[in-house]
Design an enzyme around this catalytic site. Structure first.
Site, short mmCIF file in Angstrom:
data_model
loop_
_atom_site.label_atom_id
_atom_site.label_comp_id
_atom_site.label_asym_id
_atom_site.label_seq_id
_atom_site.Cartn_x
_atom_site.Cartn_y
_atom_site.Cartn_z
N CYS A 106 0.81 -1.07 0.20
CA CYS A 106 0.17 0.10 0.04
C CYS A 106 1.02 1.28 0.09
O CYS A 106 1.74 1.11 0.53
CB CYS A 106 -0.78 -0.05 1.20
SG CYS A 106 -2.35 1.13 1.07
N CYS A 129 -5.08 0.66 -3.51
CA CYS A 129 -4.63 2.16 -3.21
C CYS A 129 -3.94 2.73 -4.44
O CYS A 129 -3.41 3.67 -4.21
CB CYS A 129 -3.67 2.12 -2.13
SG CYS A 129 -2.22 0.75 -2.13
N CYS A 158 3.51 -3.12 -8.35
CA CYS A 158 4.45 -3.81 -8.08
C CYS A 158 5.34 -3.91 -9.30
O CYS A 158 4.59 -4.03 -10.42
CB CYS A 158 4.16 -5.07 -7.31
SG CYS A 158 3.59 -5.15 -5.69
#
Length: 137
Positions: free
Chosen positions: A11, A85, A89
């Site tokens: 996050c 959010c 990655c």
């Protein structure tokens, strides 16, 4: 996959949702899963309302600190789970990527964080059944 699966919760600030998810997974799966959490722009401290909400269910995350998301953390994880959010990655072949759409607890009181905490617990319980079920006795 290694001896035990590893999960990275991501996050942006690594101060609320990802910390609660990591704590739930550690609490519910014990040593059957390796757990990490991180954020692309870590906050200064874990959200106090998240700390309080988790304490209500007997899980202490008060000593946790937000950590920076690194490429190595992603490489070392079997599953990377973002918390709805907008964080992303680095993508590597063979990894599992999930995005859990969760309300943002930032700036909210503990009453608003409790349902988020409980939703995360439900999601983590489902994840455990998939990646690290209880050994047959």
């Amino acid at each position: 996959m290694a001896d035990k699966p590893s999960v990275l919760f991501v996050c942006v600030h690594n101060a609320g949702r990802s910390q609660m998810a990591a704590a739930w997974l550690t609490h519910l799966a014990g040593d059957r899963v390796e757990v990490r959490s991180a954020g692309s722009n870590p906050g200064n401290a874990v959200n106090p309302a998240a700390v309080e909400a988790m304490a209500e269910v007997g899980i202490d995350i008060s000593a946790e600190t937000p950590k920076i998301l690194t490429v190595d953390a992603v490489k070392e994880s079997d599953a990377c789970i973002t918390m709805g959010c907008g964080d992303t990655c680095p993508v590597f072949p063979g990894k599992r990527y999930l995005d859990w759409k969760l309300e943002d607890p930032a700036g909210q009181g503990v009453a608003a964080v409790r349902p988020i905490r409980d939703e995360i617990k439900t999601l983590v319980e489902g994840l455990i059944k998939e990646i690290a079920p209880e050994p047959a006795s």
